[in-house]
Design a protein around this motif. Structure first.
Motif, PDB file in Angstrom:
ATOM      1  N   TRP A  78      -8.167  -1.436   0.479  1.00 10.55           N
ATOM      2  CA  TRP A  78      -8.716  -0.758  -0.426  1.00 10.55           C
ATOM      3  C   TRP A  78      -9.344   0.726   0.113  1.00 10.55           C
ATOM      4  O   TRP A  78      -8.367   2.062  -0.235  1.00 10.55           O
ATOM      5  CB  TRP A  78     -10.396  -1.180  -0.644  1.00 10.55           C
ATOM      6  CG  TRP A  78      -9.821  -2.285  -1.613  1.00 10.55           C
ATOM      7  CD1 TRP A  78     -10.299  -3.062  -1.834  1.00 10.55           C
ATOM      8  CD2 TRP A  78      -9.613  -2.675  -3.111  1.00 10.55           C
ATOM      9  NE1 TRP A  78     -10.814  -4.316  -2.363  1.00 10.55           N
ATOM     10  CE2 TRP A  78      -9.365  -3.967  -3.288  1.00 10.55           C
ATOM     11  CE3 TRP A  78      -8.184  -1.368  -3.804  1.00 10.55           C
ATOM     12  CZ2 TRP A  78      -9.350  -4.375  -4.206  1.00 10.55           C
ATOM     13  CZ3 TRP A  78      -7.786  -2.330  -4.798  1.00 10.55           C
ATOM     14  CH2 TRP A  78      -8.020  -3.565  -5.074  1.00 10.55           C
ATOM     15  N   CYS A 118      -5.373   8.905   2.830  1.00  8.93           N
ATOM     16  CA  CYS A 118      -6.106   6.937   2.375  1.00  8.93           C
ATOM     17  C   CYS A 118      -8.005   7.978   2.572  1.00  8.93           C
ATOM     18  O   CYS A 118      -7.791   7.722   4.154  1.00  8.93           O
ATOM     19  CB  CYS A 118      -5.447   6.415   3.382  1.00  8.93           C
ATOM     20  SG  CYS A 118      -4.069   6.891   2.820  1.00  8.93           S
ATOM     21  N   GLN A 153       2.888   6.322  -4.130  1.00 10.42           N
ATOM     22  CA  GLN A 153       0.988   6.704  -3.083  1.00 10.42           C
ATOM     23  C   GLN A 153       1.777   7.868  -2.896  1.00 10.42           C
ATOM     24  O   GLN A 153       3.121   8.217  -1.522  1.00 10.42           O
ATOM     25  CB  GLN A 153       1.504   5.616  -2.136  1.00 10.42           C
ATOM     26  CG  GLN A 153       0.610   5.443  -1.025  1.00 10.42           C
ATOM     27  CD  GLN A 153      -1.073   5.221  -1.914  1.00 10.42           C
ATOM     28  OE1 GLN A 153      -2.139   5.663  -1.480  1.00 10.42           O
ATOM     29  NE2 GLN A 153      -0.878   4.497  -3.251  1.00 10.42           N
ATOM     30  N   HIS A 182      -5.488   3.233   1.481  1.00 11.85           N
ATOM     31  CA  HIS A 182      -4.548   4.069   0.569  1.00 11.85           C
ATOM     32  C   HIS A 182      -5.500   4.248  -0.800  1.00 11.85           C
ATOM     33  O   HIS A 182      -6.157   4.123  -0.851  1.00 11.85           O
ATOM     34  CB  HIS A 182      -2.964   2.957   0.519  1.00 11.85           C
ATOM     35  CG  HIS A 182      -3.976   2.109  -0.810  1.00 11.85           C
ATOM     36  ND1 HIS A 182      -4.739   1.100  -0.418  1.00 11.85           N
ATOM     37  CD2 HIS A 182      -3.249   1.450  -1.953  1.00 11.85           C
ATOM     38  CE1 HIS A 182      -4.510   0.141  -1.508  1.00 11.85           C
ATOM     39  NE2 HIS A 182      -3.670   1.015  -2.450  1.00 11.85           N
ATOM     40  N   MET A 185       1.106  -0.963   0.066  1.00 13.14           N
ATOM     41  CA  MET A 185      -0.032  -0.197   0.285  1.00 13.14           C
ATOM     42  C   MET A 185       1.322   1.016   0.161  1.00 13.14           C
ATOM     43  O   MET A 185       0.307   2.511   0.554  1.00 13.14           O
ATOM     44  CB  MET A 185      -0.863  -0.365   1.494  1.00 13.14           C
ATOM     45  CG  MET A 185      -2.004  -1.016   1.764  1.00 13.14           C
ATOM     46  SD  MET A 185      -2.473  -1.533   2.956  1.00 13.14           S
ATOM     47  CE  MET A 185      -3.388  -0.150   3.254  1.00 13.14           C
ATOM     48  N   SER A 237       0.492  -0.547  -5.059  1.00 12.75           N
ATOM     49  CA  SER A 237      -0.834  -1.170  -5.192  1.00 12.75           C
ATOM     50  C   SER A 237      -0.628  -2.374  -5.561  1.00 12.75           C
ATOM     51  O   SER A 237      -0.688  -2.540  -6.603  1.00 12.75           O
ATOM     52  CB  SER A 237      -1.574  -0.389  -5.366  1.00 12.75           C
ATOM     53  OG  SER A 237      -2.786  -1.056  -4.946  1.00 12.75           O
ATOM     54  N   CYS A 288      -0.271   7.329   4.842  1.00 20.04           N
ATOM     55  CA  CYS A 288      -1.341   6.565   5.787  1.00 20.04           C
ATOM     56  C   CYS A 288      -2.529   7.211   6.046  1.00 20.04           C
ATOM     57  O   CYS A 288      -3.386   7.882   6.598  1.00 20.04           O
ATOM     58  CB  CYS A 288      -2.274   4.907   5.361  1.00 20.04           C
ATOM     59  SG  CYS A 288      -2.145   4.316   3.568  1.00 20.04           S
ATOM     60  N   THR A 345      -4.349  -1.104  -9.127  1.00 22.28           N
ATOM     61  CA  THR A 345      -3.708  -2.122  -8.011  1.00 22.28           C
ATOM     62  C   THR A 345      -3.097  -3.933  -8.866  1.00 22.28           C
ATOM     63  O   THR A 345      -4.680  -4.714  -9.362  1.00 22.28           O
ATOM     64  CB  THR A 345      -4.726  -2.901  -7.129  1.00 22.28           C
ATOM     65  OG1 THR A 345      -5.081  -1.273  -6.528  1.00 22.28           O
ATOM     66  CG2 THR A 345      -4.527  -4.186  -6.086  1.00 22.28           C
ATOM     67  N   PRO A 347      -5.127   3.502  -4.108  1.00 23.27           N
ATOM     68  CA  PRO A 347      -5.565   2.288  -5.242  1.00 23.27           C
ATOM     69  C   PRO A 347      -4.911   2.980  -6.674  1.00 23.27           C
ATOM     70  O   PRO A 347      -5.416   2.210  -7.921  1.00 23.27           O
ATOM     71  CB  PRO A 347      -6.204   1.401  -4.893  1.00 23.27           C
ATOM     72  CG  PRO A 347      -7.576   2.626  -4.620  1.00 23.27           C
ATOM     73  CD  PRO A 347      -7.296   3.747  -4.155  1.00 23.27           C
TER      74      PRO A 347
END
Length: 186
Positions: free
Chosen positions: A93, A182, A104, A96, A27, A114, A177, A148, A98
């Protein structure tokens, strides 16, 4: 020699106890992802490491160079009688973005992609179905297509000790995150 989880006091290496299952998630930076997962009821242990590449036992520096093909990943050993794989997927899901490809937030590179690495055919089916089910929510929130990658788990290489439970050892450490990127709720 067994390595003990600094928070859960369970081994992060070695055999998986009877009745427990294993899942792997990438992630972005693995520090925040690991903390979120170790805090989940029913998770027995977590470890951070590298998956999906072509070099045996890579170092953090090698992974960050982008030449090994590895992603930063979290190994989750969990009790399915307490937390389901479907619930772990929901957490994945929702915690983060995706849709960012090989990044990220400010973390850019293929190691931050991802990814879900599955350990059973059932996990593969559930992961794929959940990606399809989550896409309308992501689209409605104004994001693009989910990028992802879902694949069968291969070798998991433990990251260096200082990465294990990093945000427990360094409470003010960087957590992508935890920074608000996120926010897509299913």
């Amino acid at each position: 020699m067994t390595i003990e989880h600094a928070v859960l006091h369970t081994p992060i290496d070695g055999p998986v106890p009877e009745g427990k299952e294993v899942a792997y998630f990438g992630m972005g930076c693995f520090w925040g992802a690991e903390r979120m997962l170790w805090s989940t009821d029913g998770v027995w242990t977590t470890a951070v490491g590298y998956m999906g590449g072509d070099r045996k036992n890579p170092t953090y520096g090698e992974v960050c160079s982008g030449t090994t093909g590895h992603a930063e990943a979290v190994k989750v050993v969990y009790d399915p009688s307490i937390v389901s794989y479907a619930e772990l997927l929901r957490l994945f899901w929702e915690n983060h973005d995706p849709t960012q490809g090989h990044r990220q937030g400010n973390d850019v590179g293929s190691q931050y992609r991802s990814v879900i690495f599955t350990t059973t055919d059932e996990q593969q089916q559930q992961a794929t179905s959940s990606r399809e089910a989550f896409q309308p929510t992501v689209t409605e929130a104004g994001y693009g297509p989910i990028t992802t990658y879902i694949d069968t788990a291969g070798d998991f290489w433990l990251a260096e000790d200082y990465h294990q439970q990093y945000l427990h050892k360094n409470p003010l450490g960087y957590d992508a995150c935890g920074s608000g990127i996120c926010t897509i709720q299913w």
